[in-house]
Design an enzyme around this catalytic site. Structure first.
Site, PDB file in Angstrom:
ATOM      1  N   ASP A 144      -9.634  -6.574  -6.320  1.00 36.75           N
ATOM      2  CA  ASP A 144      -8.235  -6.947  -6.189  1.00 36.75           C
ATOM      3  C   ASP A 144      -7.545  -5.727  -5.616  1.00 36.75           C
ATOM      4  O   ASP A 144      -7.733  -4.610  -6.096  1.00 36.75           O
ATOM      5  CB  ASP A 144      -7.625  -7.335  -7.531  1.00 36.75           C
ATOM      6  CG  ASP A 144      -6.307  -8.062  -7.322  1.00 36.75           C
ATOM      7  OD1 ASP A 144      -6.285  -9.065  -6.595  1.00 36.75           O
ATOM      8  OD2 ASP A 144      -5.281  -7.600  -7.870  1.00 36.75           O
ATOM      9  N   TYR A 165      -1.201  -5.196   5.760  1.00 40.19           N
ATOM     10  CA  TYR A 165      -0.171  -4.177   5.958  1.00 40.19           C
ATOM     11  C   TYR A 165      -0.662  -2.990   6.794  1.00 40.19           C
ATOM     12  O   TYR A 165       0.072  -2.022   6.972  1.00 40.19           O
ATOM     13  CB  TYR A 165       0.329  -3.663   4.597  1.00 40.19           C
ATOM     14  CG  TYR A 165       0.954  -4.721   3.730  1.00 40.19           C
ATOM     15  CD1 TYR A 165       2.319  -5.007   3.809  1.00 40.19           C
ATOM     16  CD2 TYR A 165       0.189  -5.452   2.821  1.00 40.19           C
ATOM     17  CE1 TYR A 165       2.901  -5.977   3.007  1.00 40.19           C
ATOM     18  CE2 TYR A 165       0.759  -6.432   2.009  1.00 40.19           C
ATOM     19  CZ  TYR A 165       2.109  -6.689   2.109  1.00 40.19           C
ATOM     20  OH  TYR A 165       2.677  -7.653   1.317  1.00 40.19           O
ATOM     21  N   HIS A 196      -9.237   2.568   0.583  1.00 36.40           N
ATOM     22  CA  HIS A 196      -9.289   2.316  -0.860  1.00 36.40           C
ATOM     23  C   HIS A 196     -10.494   1.431  -1.203  1.00 36.40           C
ATOM     24  O   HIS A 196     -11.204   1.648  -2.170  1.00 36.40           O
ATOM     25  CB  HIS A 196      -7.975   1.664  -1.302  1.00 36.40           C
ATOM     26  CG  HIS A 196      -7.549   0.509  -0.416  1.00 36.40           C
ATOM     27  ND1 HIS A 196      -7.427   0.644   0.944  1.00 36.40           N
ATOM     28  CD2 HIS A 196      -7.279  -0.785  -0.683  1.00 36.40           C
ATOM     29  CE1 HIS A 196      -7.078  -0.516   1.469  1.00 36.40           C
ATOM     30  NE2 HIS A 196      -6.978  -1.402   0.507  1.00 36.40           N
TER      31      HIS A 196
HETATM   32  P1  IMP Z   1      -6.311  -9.518  -2.620  1.00 39.34           P
HETATM   33  O1  IMP Z   1      -6.994  -8.207  -2.910  1.00 39.34           O
HETATM   34  O2  IMP Z   1      -7.162 -10.433  -1.827  1.00 39.34           O
HETATM   35  O3  IMP Z   1      -5.714 -10.124  -3.836  1.00 39.34           O
HETATM   36  O4  IMP Z   1      -5.087  -9.283  -1.657  1.00 39.34           O
HETATM   37  C1  IMP Z   1      -4.454  -8.111  -1.506  1.00 39.34           C
HETATM   38  C2  IMP Z   1      -3.424  -8.134  -0.408  1.00 39.34           C
HETATM   39  O5  IMP Z   1      -3.067  -6.742  -0.251  1.00 39.34           O
HETATM   40  C3  IMP Z   1      -3.936  -8.583   0.966  1.00 39.34           C
HETATM   41  O6  IMP Z   1      -3.654  -9.924   1.218  1.00 39.34           O
HETATM   42  C4  IMP Z   1      -3.146  -7.670   1.901  1.00 39.34           C
HETATM   43  O7  IMP Z   1      -1.865  -8.198   2.135  1.00 39.34           O
HETATM   44  C5  IMP Z   1      -3.011  -6.397   1.092  1.00 39.34           C
HETATM   45  N1  IMP Z   1      -4.126  -5.472   1.392  1.00 39.34           N
HETATM   46  C6  IMP Z   1      -5.176  -5.155   0.595  1.00 39.34           C
HETATM   47  N2  IMP Z   1      -6.017  -4.309   1.209  1.00 39.34           N
HETATM   48  C7  IMP Z   1      -5.498  -4.107   2.428  1.00 39.34           C
HETATM   49  C8  IMP Z   1      -5.937  -3.330   3.556  1.00 39.34           C
HETATM   50  O8  IMP Z   1      -6.991  -2.680   3.576  1.00 39.34           O
HETATM   51  N3  IMP Z   1      -5.115  -3.379   4.613  1.00 39.34           N
HETATM   52  C9  IMP Z   1      -3.963  -4.077   4.661  1.00 39.34           C
HETATM   53  N4  IMP Z   1      -3.528  -4.832   3.665  1.00 39.34           N
HETATM   54  C10 IMP Z   1      -4.291  -4.836   2.547  1.00 39.34           C
END
Ligand code: IMP
Length: 194
Positions: free
Chosen positions: A68, A149, A175
């Site tokens: 996440d 982003y 990350h």
């Molecule tokens: P999840 O981890 O799928 O719940 O979503 C996390 C959200 O954070 C993504 O849909 C992106 O909008 C943002 N995000 C997470 N990691 C990245 C990255 O490496 N680059 C850009 N946006 C990120």
């Protein structure tokens, strides 16, 4: 070849994770069946565990990896944070909403974070970690790579925009890369070298 179910429906994430893990003898596979987790925790590790549990309930492999992640902006008290994916309806709208929210802020410090949890078939937690990539929110979009982003994130360690990094370079500094490397070292010790 060790098979691990990756608790996601996001293909871009699978590609990034496979690229980071390319030197390991591991095949990440998507969950089979309806993967529709309820993410009801107030923190990244908790939500990663929700996804891991959902994938484990669908069965298929010995191990399940869930992540996440999100973007936390200091001037917005950590928002969008766990709400990063749902901050606005589309990727473009999320970027513009964020740029607008901090347009008068001098402090543009932010970080991406990624929590990862490995569980077994019974949803027991075997390993977990949370890692960070620090930087700042740019004033406008720059670069064509990555997703989410990335176009408005300046990576402190690289002194460049995240979306300006090649996929190979992002796979070293993000990350997600840092968290996955912790997971891969753990898997290597526990499952591959024994
Ligand atoms: P999840 O981890 O799928 O719940 O979503 C996390 C959200 O954070 C993504 O849909 C992106 O909008 C943002 N995000 C997470 N990691 C990245 C990255 O490496 N680059 C850009 N946006 C990120």
């Amino acid at each position: 070849m060790l098979k691990i179910t990756l608790a996601t429906g996001n293909l871009h994430k699978v590609e990034e994770i496979n690229l980071i893990a390319k030197n390991y003898n591991i095949e990440f596979v998507l969950p089979e069946g309806e993967f529709d987790p309820v993410e009801d925790s107030d923190n990244f590790l908790g939500n990663a565990y929700c996804k891991a549990k959902c994938a484990a309930n669908l069965g298929k492999t010995e191990l399940y990896l869930a992540d996440d992640s999100g973007l936390c902006v200091e001037a917005l008290n950590g928002e969008p944070g766990i709400h990063s994916a749902r901050y606005a309806p589309s990727a473009k709208e999320r970027i513009y909403k964020l740029l607008d929210a901090i347009k008068n802020e001098e402090n543009r410090k932010a970080y991406f974070t990624c929590a990862m949890v490995v569980v077994d078939k019974k949803s027991n937690i075997l390993f977990q970690t949370q890692q960070y990539c620090h930087g700042e929110i740019l004033k406008e979009e720059i670069g064509d790579n990555g997703f989410g982003y990335d176009p408005i994130f300046f990576v402190e360690s690289e002194k460049t925009g995240m979306a300006q990094l090649s996929p190979d370079k992002k796979a070293l500094v993000s990350h997600r890369a840092k968290a996955l490397n912790e997971v891969l070292s753990w898997i290597k010790n526990e499952y591959i070298e024994k």
